[in-house]
Scaffold this active site. Sequence first.
Site, mmCIF file in Angstrom:
data_model
loop_
_atom_site.group_PDB
_atom_site.id
_atom_site.type_symbol
_atom_site.label_atom_id
_atom_site.label_comp_id
_atom_site.label_asym_id
_atom_site.label_seq_id
_atom_site.Cartn_x
_atom_site.Cartn_y
_atom_site.Cartn_z
ATOM 1 N N ASP A 28 0.843 -1.195 0.000
ATOM 2 C CA ASP A 28 0.000 0.000 0.000
ATOM 3 C C ASP A 28 0.880 1.247 0.000
ATOM 4 O O ASP A 28 1.676 1.457 0.914
ATOM 5 C CB ASP A 28 -0.895 -0.025 1.247
ATOM 6 C CG ASP A 28 -1.829 1.173 1.304
ATOM 7 O OD1 ASP A 28 -2.960 1.057 0.823
ATOM 8 O OD2 ASP A 28 -1.417 2.223 1.841
ATOM 9 N N TYR A 50 2.739 9.734 0.155
ATOM 10 C CA TYR A 50 3.755 9.099 0.994
ATOM 11 C C TYR A 50 5.178 9.312 0.482
ATOM 12 O O TYR A 50 6.134 9.216 1.264
ATOM 13 C CB TYR A 50 3.513 7.595 1.104
ATOM 14 C CG TYR A 50 2.195 7.181 1.699
ATOM 15 C CD1 TYR A 50 1.408 8.073 2.425
ATOM 16 C CD2 TYR A 50 1.719 5.883 1.533
ATOM 17 C CE1 TYR A 50 0.183 7.679 2.959
ATOM 18 C CE2 TYR A 50 0.514 5.477 2.070
ATOM 19 C CZ TYR A 50 -0.259 6.375 2.773
ATOM 20 O OH TYR A 50 -1.462 5.975 3.281
ATOM 21 N N LYS A 109 -2.846 5.852 -4.124
ATOM 22 C CA LYS A 109 -3.954 6.765 -3.817
ATOM 23 C C LYS A 109 -3.751 8.129 -4.468
ATOM 24 O O LYS A 109 -2.622 8.633 -4.549
ATOM 25 C CB LYS A 109 -4.089 6.946 -2.296
ATOM 26 C CG LYS A 109 -4.180 5.638 -1.532
ATOM 27 C CD LYS A 109 -4.292 5.869 -0.042
ATOM 28 C CE LYS A 109 -4.031 4.601 0.734
ATOM 29 N NZ LYS A 109 -2.604 4.245 0.769
ATOM 30 N N HIS A 124 -7.836 9.436 -1.879
ATOM 31 C CA HIS A 124 -7.261 9.373 -0.536
ATOM 32 C C HIS A 124 -8.175 10.003 0.520
ATOM 33 O O HIS A 124 -8.322 9.468 1.622
ATOM 34 C CB HIS A 124 -5.903 10.078 -0.541
ATOM 35 C CG HIS A 124 -4.962 9.568 0.498
ATOM 36 N ND1 HIS A 124 -3.590 9.549 0.336
ATOM 37 C CD2 HIS A 124 -5.181 9.052 1.731
ATOM 38 C CE1 HIS A 124 -3.022 9.050 1.415
ATOM 39 N NE2 HIS A 124 -3.957 8.747 2.281
ATOM 40 N N SER A 131 -11.062 6.252 0.175
ATOM 41 C CA SER A 131 -10.467 6.158 1.501
ATOM 42 C C SER A 131 -11.013 7.300 2.343
ATOM 43 O O SER A 131 -11.172 8.417 1.846
ATOM 44 C CB SER A 131 -8.934 6.250 1.392
ATOM 45 O OG SER A 131 -8.324 6.169 2.661
ATOM 46 N N GLN A 142 -11.047 2.389 2.337
ATOM 47 C CA GLN A 142 -9.969 2.229 3.316
ATOM 48 C C GLN A 142 -10.125 3.304 4.389
ATOM 49 O O GLN A 142 -10.057 4.498 4.092
ATOM 50 C CB GLN A 142 -8.595 2.335 2.650
ATOM 51 C CG GLN A 142 -7.457 1.976 3.590
ATOM 52 C CD GLN A 142 -6.089 2.104 2.954
ATOM 53 O OE1 GLN A 142 -5.255 2.902 3.392
ATOM 54 N NE2 GLN A 142 -5.825 1.314 1.913
ATOM 55 N N ARG A 184 -12.561 6.050 20.268
ATOM 56 C CA ARG A 184 -12.189 7.419 19.902
ATOM 57 C C ARG A 184 -11.277 7.373 18.681
ATOM 58 O O ARG A 184 -10.353 6.571 18.620
ATOM 59 C CB ARG A 184 -11.479 8.126 21.067
ATOM 60 C CG ARG A 184 -11.081 9.569 20.757
ATOM 61 C CD ARG A 184 -10.936 10.373 22.047
ATOM 62 N NE ARG A 184 -9.969 9.800 22.952
ATOM 63 C CZ ARG A 184 -8.660 10.079 22.926
ATOM 64 N NH1 ARG A 184 -8.176 10.904 22.009
ATOM 65 N NH2 ARG A 184 -7.845 9.546 23.803
#
Length: 329
Positions: A57, A62, A92, A125, A171, A193, A303
């Site tokens: 992934d 990134y 993404k 994303h 996502s 995602q 949370r």
Amino acid sequence: MDERGKKVVVIPEVVLNSGKKMPVLGFGTGVFGSPPPAQTLALILLDAIELGYRHFDTAALYGTEEAVGLAITQALDRGLIKTRDELFITSKLWCTDAHHDLVLPALKLTLQRLGLEYVDLYLIHWPVRMKQGTPAIPNSKEDFLPFDIMGTWEAMEECYRLGLAKSIGVSNFGTKKLSQILDNGTIPPAVNQVEINPSWQQGNLRDFCKGKGVHVTAWSPLGFYGATSWAPKPWIDYAIIKDIAAAKGKSVAQVILRSIIQQGEVSAISRSFNRERMKDNAQIFDWELSEDEMNKIKEIPQRRLGVGDFFVSEDGQYKSVDDLWDGNP
């Protein structure tokens, strides 16, 4: 065993609504701060391939697409895999390219960095659009532009039709945004995602996606156990999971990943660059948690880790965190 006699973990697969098979445990390459040099990360990914990981992934955000591409080339050269088709590569679309006219060029650039002809899965994303050049965490309300969800999705569908993405998805989408695509699109998202971990189990969203045939993948599956450097305080203690892990002779990470996969209809993206932890994280498919143990994990306080409040602006598309997450902040 592989052809060299080394033991390789076989990770089960799920069939997506696109008809494509995806390994249920993926290897994440997102890091906070700067990623390792491409060749350094490529060597880590080669270790992962050697151990049995087949789903990797990445994302434009990134800065690791080049490293993934290097790892694929070197895995082929070393005989760790016979063909590129043995791997499942997810990338993404970043928010600065979340516009109908920018999606295809963005994917082509991703493919160039990866050195591939296609990705197996391409995701939007976030349901957010930002101006070109905006940093990952926007500085001001002027950084945002209106996000045209259907215009962007239509361009994603074109990527699928062109064969550049074998499956497409989203996502960080809530139920309302997903419904827009499901009600008005031609091709349904194969994957959503989202954050899922012991302290954010997403039962309602998982049930919604299951009913619509959309597979759910968990990012940050270790939750507060794996994100102590950036998690919002107060941290949530996973004492229940620590007790279960001790009783079963497993690591905390193994119990968490097993609990997510065991729910069914859910896969996970784990990330560790330590070879022993990479190995441990993949060894979760030959044992189970009891119903009582699963129920104890469900009792952990809930949370979010990734609130996404930096995408919220009084003058923007999402005026509250509630807006961003479709009423499930």
